[in-house]
Design a protein around this motif. Structure first.
Motif, mmCIF file in Angstrom:
data_model
loop_
_atom_site.group_PDB
_atom_site.id
_atom_site.type_symbol
_atom_site.label_atom_id
_atom_site.label_comp_id
_atom_site.label_asym_id
_atom_site.label_seq_id
_atom_site.Cartn_x
_atom_site.Cartn_y
_atom_site.Cartn_z
ATOM 1 N N SER A 24 -5.578 12.055 -3.070
ATOM 2 C CA SER A 24 -6.663 11.954 -2.091
ATOM 3 C C SER A 24 -7.540 10.730 -2.347
ATOM 4 O O SER A 24 -7.900 10.012 -1.413
ATOM 5 C CB SER A 24 -7.532 13.213 -2.119
ATOM 6 O OG SER A 24 -6.786 14.327 -1.691
ATOM 7 N N LYS A 25 -7.872 10.489 -3.593
ATOM 8 C CA LYS A 25 -8.688 9.321 -3.946
ATOM 9 C C LYS A 25 -7.963 8.022 -3.592
ATOM 10 O O LYS A 25 -8.555 7.095 -3.060
ATOM 11 C CB LYS A 25 -9.037 9.339 -5.433
ATOM 12 C CG LYS A 25 -10.033 10.408 -5.807
ATOM 13 C CD LYS A 25 -10.264 10.426 -7.308
ATOM 14 C CE LYS A 25 -11.119 11.596 -7.726
ATOM 15 N NZ LYS A 25 -11.249 11.709 -9.182
ATOM 16 N N SER A 26 -6.686 7.955 -3.889
ATOM 17 C CA SER A 26 -5.894 6.761 -3.578
ATOM 18 C C SER A 26 -5.812 6.528 -2.078
ATOM 19 O O SER A 26 -5.888 5.397 -1.607
ATOM 20 C CB SER A 26 -4.485 6.888 -4.150
ATOM 21 O OG SER A 26 -4.532 6.982 -5.548
ATOM 22 N N LEU A 27 -5.659 7.604 -1.339
ATOM 23 C CA LEU A 27 -5.574 7.500 0.120
ATOM 24 C C LEU A 27 -6.890 6.990 0.688
ATOM 25 O O LEU A 27 -6.890 6.103 1.557
ATOM 26 C CB LEU A 27 -5.220 8.861 0.710
ATOM 27 C CG LEU A 27 -4.890 8.908 2.188
ATOM 28 C CD1 LEU A 27 -3.692 8.022 2.507
ATOM 29 C CD2 LEU A 27 -4.603 10.329 2.606
ATOM 30 N N LYS A 28 -8.003 7.503 0.180
ATOM 31 C CA LYS A 28 -9.314 7.044 0.650
ATOM 32 C C LYS A 28 -9.535 5.580 0.317
ATOM 33 O O LYS A 28 -10.062 4.824 1.124
ATOM 34 C CB LYS A 28 -10.412 7.906 0.048
ATOM 35 C CG LYS A 28 -10.458 9.298 0.633
ATOM 36 C CD LYS A 28 -11.445 10.188 -0.080
ATOM 37 C CE LYS A 28 -11.313 11.619 0.435
ATOM 38 N NZ LYS A 28 -12.096 12.564 -0.340
ATOM 39 N N ARG A 29 -9.093 5.167 -0.883
ATOM 40 C CA ARG A 29 -9.216 3.758 -1.276
ATOM 41 C C ARG A 29 -8.372 2.864 -0.369
ATOM 42 O O ARG A 29 -8.812 1.797 0.040
ATOM 43 C CB ARG A 29 -8.808 3.559 -2.737
ATOM 44 C CG ARG A 29 -9.982 3.592 -3.676
ATOM 45 C CD ARG A 29 -9.574 3.208 -5.075
ATOM 46 N NE ARG A 29 -9.622 4.452 -5.857
ATOM 47 C CZ ARG A 29 -8.606 4.978 -6.515
ATOM 48 N NH1 ARG A 29 -7.454 4.378 -6.552
ATOM 49 N NH2 ARG A 29 -8.743 6.102 -7.167
ATOM 50 N N SER A 30 -7.168 3.282 -0.078
ATOM 51 C CA SER A 30 -6.273 2.499 0.779
ATOM 52 C C SER A 30 -6.813 2.375 2.191
ATOM 53 O O SER A 30 -6.662 1.348 2.840
ATOM 54 C CB SER A 30 -4.887 3.122 0.827
ATOM 55 O OG SER A 30 -4.235 2.967 -0.402
ATOM 56 N N GLN A 53 0.828 -1.206 0.000
ATOM 57 C CA GLN A 53 0.000 0.000 0.000
ATOM 58 C C GLN A 53 0.865 1.260 0.000
ATOM 59 O O GLN A 53 0.563 2.231 -0.693
ATOM 60 C CB GLN A 53 -0.922 0.018 1.218
ATOM 61 C CG GLN A 53 -2.077 -0.941 1.136
ATOM 62 C CD GLN A 53 -2.883 -0.941 2.430
ATOM 63 O OE1 GLN A 53 -2.319 -0.921 3.529
ATOM 64 N NE2 GLN A 53 -4.200 -0.975 2.293
ATOM 65 N N ALA A 54 1.942 1.239 0.762
ATOM 66 C CA ALA A 54 2.844 2.391 0.825
ATOM 67 C C ALA A 54 3.469 2.668 -0.538
ATOM 68 O O ALA A 54 3.580 3.830 -0.947
ATOM 69 C CB ALA A 54 3.925 2.162 1.873
ATOM 70 N N ALA A 55 3.849 1.612 -1.252
ATOM 71 C CA ALA A 55 4.442 1.783 -2.585
ATOM 72 C C ALA A 55 3.429 2.400 -3.549
ATOM 73 O O ALA A 55 3.771 3.288 -4.340
ATOM 74 C CB ALA A 55 4.943 0.445 -3.115
ATOM 75 N N ILE A 56 2.183 1.950 -3.461
ATOM 76 C CA ILE A 56 1.135 2.501 -4.327
ATOM 77 C C ILE A 56 0.887 3.971 -3.995
ATOM 78 O O ILE A 56 0.800 4.815 -4.892
ATOM 79 C CB ILE A 56 -0.173 1.677 -4.182
ATOM 80 C CG1 ILE A 56 0.019 0.293 -4.789
ATOM 81 C CG2 ILE A 56 -1.346 2.396 -4.841
ATOM 82 C CD1 ILE A 56 -1.099 -0.693 -4.458
ATOM 83 N N LEU A 57 0.808 4.287 -2.706
ATOM 84 C CA LEU A 57 0.576 5.674 -2.302
ATOM 85 C C LEU A 57 1.731 6.586 -2.703
ATOM 86 O O LEU A 57 1.515 7.722 -3.128
ATOM 87 C CB LEU A 57 0.319 5.751 -0.795
ATOM 88 C CG LEU A 57 -1.023 5.217 -0.344
ATOM 89 C CD1 LEU A 57 -1.083 5.171 1.184
ATOM 90 C CD2 LEU A 57 -2.163 6.039 -0.905
#
Length: 82
Positions: free
Chosen positions: A73-79, A52-56
């Motif tokens: 922001s969208k990626s963070l909410k998804r994670s 998840q950290a790599a994706i963020l």
């Protein structure tokens, strides 16, 4: 006479403001942003799985490159939902 001195001082201040060293300003702001980004990445690493950290991190860099705050922001909410 006082009015003339005041005007000269104001004109001098305006001149200084117009001729600031933009390279120094850019360097200073860049250093602040880079340090903040490093700190943010460290917080992400501590609070998310390695995957998840790599994706963020990737999404953060893409958001900066594309000047699109919503991307991260969208990626963070998804994670957060996972």
């Amino acid at each position: 006479m006082m009015k003339k001195n005041t005007r000269s001082l104001l004109e001098e201040l305006e001149y200084v403001a117009e001729n600031r060293d933009t390279t120094h300003i850019i360097e200073s702001r860049a250093n602040n942003i880079i340090n903040s980004a490093i700190h943010l990445l460290e917080v992400i690493d501590r609070n998310y799985s390695e995957e998840q950290a790599a994706i963020l991190e990737k999404k953060l860099l893409i958001a900066i490159k594309n000047r699109d705050t919503e991307k991260f922001s969208k990626s963070l909410k998804r994670s957060k939902g996972q």
